[in-house]
Each structure stands twice: as C-alpha cells, then as structure tokens.
Scaffold this active site. Structure first.
Site, PDB file in Angstrom:
ATOM      1  CG  ASP A 155     -10.337  -0.679   4.395  1.00 39.70           C
ATOM      2  OD1 ASP A 155      -9.870  -1.169   3.367  1.00 39.70           O
ATOM      3  OD2 ASP A 155      -9.755  -0.689   5.502  1.00 39.70           O
ATOM      4  CE  LYS A 202      -3.850  -2.492   1.917  1.00 41.91           C
ATOM      5  NZ  LYS A 202      -4.531  -3.040   3.076  1.00 41.91           N
ATOM      6  CD  GLN A 235      -3.708  -4.750   6.137  1.00 43.41           C
ATOM      7  OE1 GLN A 235      -3.796  -3.710   5.505  1.00 43.41           O
ATOM      8  NE2 GLN A 235      -4.038  -5.912   5.623  1.00 43.41           N
TER       9      GLN A 235
HETATM   10  N1  GUN Z   1      -6.874  -7.124   5.608  1.00 41.86           N
HETATM   11  C1  GUN Z   1      -6.993  -7.857   4.480  1.00 41.86           C
HETATM   12  N2  GUN Z   1      -7.601  -7.147   3.504  1.00 41.86           N
HETATM   13  C2  GUN Z   1      -7.864  -5.929   4.043  1.00 41.86           C
HETATM   14  C3  GUN Z   1      -8.466  -4.753   3.527  1.00 41.86           C
HETATM   15  O1  GUN Z   1      -8.913  -4.674   2.363  1.00 41.86           O
HETATM   16  N3  GUN Z   1      -8.542  -3.704   4.379  1.00 41.86           N
HETATM   17  C4  GUN Z   1      -8.075  -3.760   5.657  1.00 41.86           C
HETATM   18  N4  GUN Z   1      -8.205  -2.677   6.427  1.00 41.86           N
HETATM   19  N5  GUN Z   1      -7.520  -4.836   6.166  1.00 41.86           N
HETATM   20  C5  GUN Z   1      -7.404  -5.911   5.363  1.00 41.86           C
END
Ligand code: GUN
Length: 286
Positions: free
Chosen positions: A120, A53, A97
């Site tokens: 998200d 990211k 996350q």
């Molecule tokens: N963990 C795995 N995929 C995601 C996601 O798309 N967003 C977040 N915040 N955590 C994750």
C-alpha cells in the site's frame, strides 16, 4: 467535448503486463508472487474491495492468502498475524484493509508491516521515500492516476497541476508524484480561499475531496485534463464522483468517469507493487 479516459482498459493493460512478467518469472525461477489480504470485521464495502483484490490476483497469476478476522479482534491479535506474515517467505505483500474496527489503532498496524512488504506504501519509511523520490512502491491510487494521465499523452512538465484534497493516502502523495514529473503543483483543501480561481488555472485537475459533484463546470479551465478520485454513494445507491461530470465534460479535454475511471486502477497498481516486492525479496533484477 471531452474524451473519456477508460480506466477499465488502462487497468486491464497494466494487469496484462503484470501477468506476462509473472508467467515469465515463474518459468525461470519456479516461484510466483504472494499477496496476503487481511480484513477485520464485516464492512460490506471492504468485503467487495477484498474480493476484487483476490480476483485480480487470480487474473495475474499470483497466490493470494485471505485472513478474515472477526469484528472483535484485538490489536494484539492483529499485530501477531502481521508478524507471522512478515516472516512468511511465500507472502511478498501484506495489505490490511482499512478501516479497521475502533479498538485497533491503524497507525500501529501500518508501522508493524515490514516496509518491504508494504504494498500500500502507507508505512512511514515508504512515505518518506516518496518525498525524496527514491521509492520502491507508490501508493496505489496516486500511481494509478499517473498512469491515467500518461495514457492521454499529456505532458506534465511545466503544467499547472491542482490537487483538491490533502489526505495521506491520495492528496499529499499525488502532489508529490506530479512534482517529481516537474508539474507546478498546488494543493487545495477545505480551508482554501477562492478555490474556483485556483482550479480554473489547472491544466491537470485531480479531485479527491469525498463530496459528490463538488467540482462544477465553472471551476474547470477549457481543455484541462480532469481526474476524479471521488467515490460517493448517493441516497439512491448510485456511485458518483467529486466532479459534476455533465458540466465538466463540456470543458475538459480528457476526463475520467465514475465508476470506471480511477477505481479499477488502484487494484492494478496493487498487483504491480506486489510483483515489485516479489522481485526485490528474491533479488530478481530482470
Ligand atoms: N481501504 C480503502 N482503500 C484502501 C487501500 O487502498 N488500502 C487499504 N489497505 N485499505 C483501503
């Protein structure tokens, strides 16, 4: 034989569009989007996602702010950080996350993130907006799947769409997005009876089950578009989707590989959401 949908290429196109728009907005307004990524603990898979990211932020020209907190961080401490980020004008998007360590209630954290910064689209306000079709953000994985389907030129309206999986993050919003585009949508899950009979009717089949090679060739209609959201780690360390690729590619017209299909799209859509958040927070309408 199916054509392969190249998620790396489609995601690169999305990121390039975001990069160009970001640069143009910076020239005009002297500001650029900022994304805060919070990771709690030492989960190796989460570490890889967070690094990817950060890298994507650099590619598109965003500022990124990383907060790496220790495994024993309390819920109160994390909530305090979220409040600080909610109030920070340089932060347009906040992503905590998941999963978080067990002493922290992930729902409490999601609810605390300001809905305008919830890139998200996990906050109940954003989830509700998706239901009524009036959304600012779409959750990144289902939004990425829509881009992949669109990249094939497939018309969704009127088609039989089957989603296997009913998670809040993928299955449910996925079904809603296909419905908004006038697909005839069925959601299947672990209790579904006669699953293969249903999946064999699908013109568009989305598998988000979390079980390696769960969808076999006999479950697929000739000419279907098959999207594999699965990311299963096999004992030999190899990454494997929910779809038996070798069998499915004999039946499908288009299919996504794993890796290199849906995975890269998720991060590209996160960049798109962060740009959307930046524009909304700065009242930019161009
Ligand atoms: N963990 C795995 N995929 C995601 C996601 O798309 N967003 C977040 N915040 N955590 C994750």
């Amino acid at each position: 034989m199916a054509k392969i949908i190249d998620g790396k290429q489609v995601s690169a196109n999305v990121k390039e569009q975001v990069r160009q728009e970001t640069e143009a907005l910076f020239q005009k307004y002297g500001k650029k989007p900022g994304l805060a990524v919070v990771i709690v603990g030492n989960d190796p898979a989460s570490r890889v996602y967070v690094n990817n990211k950060k890298k994507a932020c650099e590619t598109v020209g965003f500022q990124s702010f990383e907060y790496a907190l220790p495994e024993d961080t309390s819920q109160e401490e994390l909530l305090e950080l979220v409040e600080t980020l909610n109030a920070d004008k340089n932060v347009n998007g906040i992503l905590v996350q998941l999963p978080v360590p067990k002493q922290i209630d992930d729902k409490a954290i999601i609810n605390a993130i300001s809905a305008e910064k919830d890139v998200d689209a996990f906050h109940p306000e954003n989830v509700g907006r998706i239901m009524i079709g009036e959304y600012a953000f779409l959750p990144c994985t289902p939004a990425g799947v829509m881009e992949l389907i669109d990249s094939t030129g497939t018309e969704i309206s009127g088609k039989r769409c089957v989603v296997i999986g009913r998670s809040n993050i993928v299955g449910k919003p996925m079904a809603m997005l296909l419905l908004h585009r006038s697909g005839t949508v069925t959601i299947c899950h672990s209790r579904t009876q006669n699953l293969a009979e249903i999946t064999r009717e699908a013109d568009i089949l989305v598998a988000a089950v979390g079980k390696a090679n769960f969808v076999t060739g006999d479950m697929i209609k000739e000419g279907a578009v098959v999207i594999d959201v699965g990311m299963n780690r096999l004992e030999n360390g190899k990454l494997c989707g929910d779809v038996n690729f070798a069998e499915a590619e004999q039946k499908a017209s288009y299919i996504t590989p794993v890796p290199g299909g849906v995975g890269p799209m998720t991060i590209a859509m996160l960049m798109k959401n962060t740009l959307t958040a930046f524009k909304a927070q700065n009242q930019i309408t161009d």
